[in-house]
Design an enzyme around this catalytic site. Structure first.
Site, mmCIF file in Angstrom:
data_model
loop_
_atom_site.group_PDB
_atom_site.id
_atom_site.type_symbol
_atom_site.label_atom_id
_atom_site.label_comp_id
_atom_site.label_asym_id
_atom_site.label_seq_id
_atom_site.Cartn_x
_atom_site.Cartn_y
_atom_site.Cartn_z
ATOM 1 N N SER A 70 0.831 -1.206 0.000
ATOM 2 C CA SER A 70 0.000 0.000 0.000
ATOM 3 C C SER A 70 0.861 1.250 0.000
ATOM 4 C CB SER A 70 -0.853 0.067 1.267
ATOM 5 O OG SER A 70 -1.506 -1.120 1.507
ATOM 6 N N HIS A 123 -1.312 -2.516 -6.879
ATOM 7 C CA HIS A 123 -1.992 -2.303 -5.604
ATOM 8 C C HIS A 123 -3.490 -2.531 -5.762
ATOM 9 C CE1 HIS A 123 -3.223 0.472 -2.108
ATOM 10 N NE2 HIS A 123 -3.060 -0.762 -1.692
ATOM 11 N N GLU A 176 -3.987 0.038 -8.712
ATOM 12 C CA GLU A 176 -2.973 1.054 -8.998
ATOM 13 C C GLU A 176 -1.745 0.341 -9.574
ATOM 14 O OE1 GLU A 176 -3.494 4.675 -5.887
ATOM 15 O OE2 GLU A 176 -2.897 2.782 -4.979
ATOM 16 N N ASN A 184 -4.196 5.991 -1.329
ATOM 17 C CA ASN A 184 -3.925 6.131 0.110
ATOM 18 C C ASN A 184 -3.434 7.519 0.481
ATOM 19 O OD1 ASN A 184 -4.812 3.753 1.214
ATOM 20 N ND2 ASN A 184 -2.941 2.655 0.696
HETATM 21 N N1 CAA Z 1 -15.405 -10.916 -0.717
HETATM 22 C C1 CAA Z 1 -16.108 -11.124 -1.848
HETATM 23 N N2 CAA Z 1 -17.242 -10.462 -2.154
HETATM 24 C C2 CAA Z 1 -17.706 -9.596 -1.243
HETATM 25 C C3 CAA Z 1 -17.059 -9.338 -0.038
HETATM 26 C C4 CAA Z 1 -15.857 -10.047 0.220
HETATM 27 N N3 CAA Z 1 -15.134 -9.847 1.320
HETATM 28 N N4 CAA Z 1 -17.747 -8.398 0.630
HETATM 29 C C5 CAA Z 1 -18.801 -8.090 -0.137
HETATM 30 N N5 CAA Z 1 -18.769 -8.805 -1.256
HETATM 31 C C6 CAA Z 1 -19.694 -8.695 -2.393
HETATM 32 C C7 CAA Z 1 -21.045 -9.258 -2.109
HETATM 33 O O1 CAA Z 1 -21.127 -10.628 -2.438
HETATM 34 C C8 CAA Z 1 -21.932 -8.399 -2.992
HETATM 35 O O2 CAA Z 1 -21.935 -8.853 -4.320
HETATM 36 P P1 CAA Z 1 -23.281 -8.774 -5.208
HETATM 37 O O3 CAA Z 1 -23.818 -7.363 -5.034
HETATM 38 O O4 CAA Z 1 -22.836 -9.063 -6.602
HETATM 39 O O5 CAA Z 1 -24.168 -9.807 -4.605
HETATM 40 C C9 CAA Z 1 -21.225 -7.046 -3.041
HETATM 41 O O6 CAA Z 1 -19.884 -7.299 -2.642
HETATM 42 C C10 CAA Z 1 -21.854 -6.065 -2.111
HETATM 43 O O7 CAA Z 1 -21.904 -6.693 -0.851
HETATM 44 P P2 CAA Z 1 -23.098 -6.499 0.164
HETATM 45 O O8 CAA Z 1 -24.325 -6.048 -0.578
HETATM 46 O O9 CAA Z 1 -23.246 -7.669 1.029
HETATM 47 O O10 CAA Z 1 -22.524 -5.426 1.113
HETATM 48 P P3 CAA Z 1 -22.336 -3.921 0.851
HETATM 49 O O11 CAA Z 1 -23.245 -3.393 -0.182
HETATM 50 O O12 CAA Z 1 -22.361 -3.373 2.207
HETATM 51 O O13 CAA Z 1 -20.861 -3.841 0.230
HETATM 52 C C11 CAA Z 1 -18.538 -3.525 0.416
HETATM 53 C C12 CAA Z 1 -19.736 -4.296 0.922
HETATM 54 C C13 CAA Z 1 -18.289 -3.881 -1.057
HETATM 55 C C14 CAA Z 1 -17.339 -3.950 1.251
HETATM 56 C C15 CAA Z 1 -18.867 -1.984 0.531
HETATM 57 O O14 CAA Z 1 -19.210 -1.691 1.851
HETATM 58 C C16 CAA Z 1 -17.698 -1.099 0.145
HETATM 59 O O15 CAA Z 1 -17.456 -0.860 -1.024
HETATM 60 N N6 CAA Z 1 -16.970 -0.587 1.152
HETATM 61 C C17 CAA Z 1 -15.813 0.256 0.937
HETATM 62 C C18 CAA Z 1 -14.611 -0.600 0.679
HETATM 63 C C19 CAA Z 1 -13.380 0.218 0.456
HETATM 64 O O16 CAA Z 1 -13.332 1.425 0.579
HETATM 65 N N7 CAA Z 1 -12.295 -0.490 0.087
HETATM 66 C C20 CAA Z 1 -11.022 0.116 -0.089
HETATM 67 C C21 CAA Z 1 -10.237 0.036 1.197
HETATM 68 S S1 CAA Z 1 -8.681 0.817 1.029
HETATM 69 C C22 CAA Z 1 -7.682 -0.392 0.465
HETATM 70 O O17 CAA Z 1 -8.036 -1.526 0.282
HETATM 71 C C23 CAA Z 1 -6.320 0.022 0.132
HETATM 72 C C24 CAA Z 1 -5.292 0.060 1.182
HETATM 73 O O18 CAA Z 1 -4.123 0.015 0.817
HETATM 74 C C25 CAA Z 1 -5.576 0.229 2.609
#
Ligand code: CAA
Length: 312
Positions: free
Chosen positions: A124, A145, A157, A195
Site C-alpha cells: 500500500s 496495488h 494502482e 492512500n
Molecule cells: N469478498 C467477496 N465479495 C464480497 C465481499 C468479500 N469480502 N464483501 C462483499 N462482497 C460482495 C457481495 O457478495 C456483494 O456482491 P453482489 O452485489 O454481486 O451480490 C457485493 O460485494 C456487495 O456486498 P453487500 O451487498 O453484502 O454489502 P455492501 O453493499 O455493504 O458492500 C462492500 C460491501 C463492497 C465492502 C462496501 O461496503 C464497500 O465498497 N466498502 C468500501 C470498501 C473500500 O473502501 N475499500 C477500499 C479500502 S482501502 C484499500 O483496500 C487500500 C489500502 O491500501 C488500505
C-alpha cells in the site's frame, strides 16, 4: 517477453492472507491459473477455506454457476514450496507490510523465478524502488496495488518505479484489464494515489473520535449518509485493519513529514491492545467471528447504510 496477453497465464501469489487470497480469487475468476504460496500451513488451510466460502457465496447469490465456481477453485494450487513459483509468468507479493521482510522475499524470488517473470508487490505504501533494488533485473518490478475486498473492488494502482520497463507496464495494464478491473498509473511515492488521499481523511476521523468530538456512529453516519460513502471512516478503518493502516501512516509520514499522515496516539494504543479491527474481533466496533453477524454490545451502527452493513 513473448507472452500473448489474451491467453491465460500462471500467476504466483505470495501470501495467502485477506489480500493475497482475494487476489488469487480475482485472478482465478478471470481464467488464469494461480500458484499460491503461503508459508504457514495453518494460514494456507485458512486461505483455501476462505476461497471456498467466498466462491460458495458467489454461487448461492447466482453470480457464478456451480461448475464455474468449482473450476475457479480448481485453478488455484496451494504450493508447499516457494520454489514452485518458478512456473509463474507474474508473481504478486501480498505479505506483511514490512520493508525488510519484503526485500528478503524479493531477493529469494529473484533466485527462484526466471528473468522473464514479472515481480509485483501489492504494497500500500512501501517504495517499489527498494524492492526492485533486491533483484537482478529491476525493469520487471512494479507495484500492483489491489483494493479490499479484491473480488469486488474494480481498481488496481499500477506503480512505476524508477527502473520499471515500459514492457512491464504494458503487460501489467493488460493483465489488470483481463481481471475486469481498471488500472490507474501512479508514480512510486508512498501511498500512491488512493492512500495519499484516503489516509488523511481516515486519520482525521480517528482524531475526531479521539477528541470525543462525536460518537463513532455519528462520525460514520456523517460520511455514509451525508456523502454517500459505502462505509463510514471508522468502519472502513476496521475493515482495512488498524495494523495495516498504522504501517501505511508511518510510511506516508516518513516520506512527507506532514502531520496529517502521522498515526494518532489512539491508533497506536489500539494496536498495543490487540484491537486490529474486524479481523481481531474488535476495533472501533465489535465483531462476531462470523461474517454477517453483529456483536456490537450497544447495538452500535447496525444500519447497513451507516456502516456498510457487515459485522458491525
Ligand atoms: N469478498 C467477496 N465479495 C464480497 C465481499 C468479500 N469480502 N464483501 C462483499 N462482497 C460482495 C457481495 O457478495 C456483494 O456482491 P453482489 O452485489 O454481486 O451480490 C457485493 O460485494 C456487495 O456486498 P453487500 O451487498 O453484502 O454489502 P455492501 O453493499 O455493504 O458492500 C462492500 C460491501 C463492497 C465492502 C462496501 O461496503 C464497500 O465498497 N466498502 C468500501 C470498501 C473500500 O473502501 N475499500 C477500499 C479500502 S482501502 C484499500 O483496500 C487500500 C489500502 O491500501 C488500505
Amino acid at each position: 517477453m513473448g507472452r500473448s496477453e489474451s491467453e491465460p497465464i500462471a500467476v504466483g501469489v505470495l501470501g495467502g492472507g485477506f489480500m493475497g487470497g482475494g487476489i488469487a480469487e480475482a485472478v482465478a475468476r478471470a481464467g488464469h491459473s494461480v500458484l499460491l504460496y503461503e508459508p504457514v500451513a495453518d494460514a494456507r488451510a485458512a486461505s483455501a477455506q476462505r476461497l471456498r466460502k467466498s466462491v460458495g457465496r458467489a454461487v448461492s447469490s447466482g453470480k457464478l454457476a456451480y461448475g464455474q465456481g468449482e473450476a475457479l477453485i480448481g485453478r488455484v494450487s496451494y504450493l508447499e514450496s516457494a520454489e514452485d513459483l518458478a512456473e509463474a509468468a507474474l508473481v504478486i507479493e501480498a505479505i506483511v507490510e514490512d520493508l525488510e521482510v519484503k526485500v528478503d522475499w524479493f531477493r529469494r524470488l529473484d533466485r527462484i523465478v526466471p528473468e522473464s517473470t514479472l515481480l509485483a508487490s501489492n504494497t500500500s505504501s512501501i517504495p517499489i524502488a527498494g524492492l526492485a533494488s533486491a533483484v537482478s533485473c529491476p525493469g520487471r518490478v512494479l507495484g500492483l496495488h489491489f483494493f479490499s475486498p479484491v473480488p469486488v473492488m474494480r481498481l488496481v494502482e499500477v506503480v512505476k518505479a524508477l527502473d520499471t520497463s515500459p514492457e512491464t507496464l504494458r503487460f501489467a495494464g493488460e493483465f489488470v484489464e483481463s481481471l475486469g478491473k481498471q488500472p490507474i498509473a501512479t508514480k512510486d511515492r508512498s501511498g500512491f494515489i488512493v492512500n495519499m488521499l484516503l489516509v488523511p481523511y481516515l486519520m482525521a476521523a480517528v482524531r475526531m473520535f479521539e477528541d470525543e468530538f462525536a460518537t463513532r456512529e455519528d462520525i460514520d453516519k456523517g460520511m455514509a449518509l451525508g456523502c454517500g460513502h459505502p462505509m463510514g471512516p471508522l468502519t472502513l478503518c476496521d475493515f482495512i485493519g488498524l495494523d495495516v493502516l498504522y504501517a501505511v501512516c508511518q510510511s506516508l509520514y516518513e516520506e512527507f513529514k506532514q502531520t496529517e499522515y502521522a498515526p494518532p496516539p489512539l491508533l497506536k494504543r489500539m494496536l498495543a491492545a490487540g484491537r486490529l479491527g474486524r479481523k481481531s474481533g474488535r476495533g472501533f466496533y465489535e465483531y462476531a467471528a462470523e461474517r454477517g453477524a453483529t456483536a456490537s454490545p450497544d447495538g452500535a451502527a447496525r444500519s447497513r447504510a451507516t456502516t456498510g452493513g457487515r459485522g458491525v
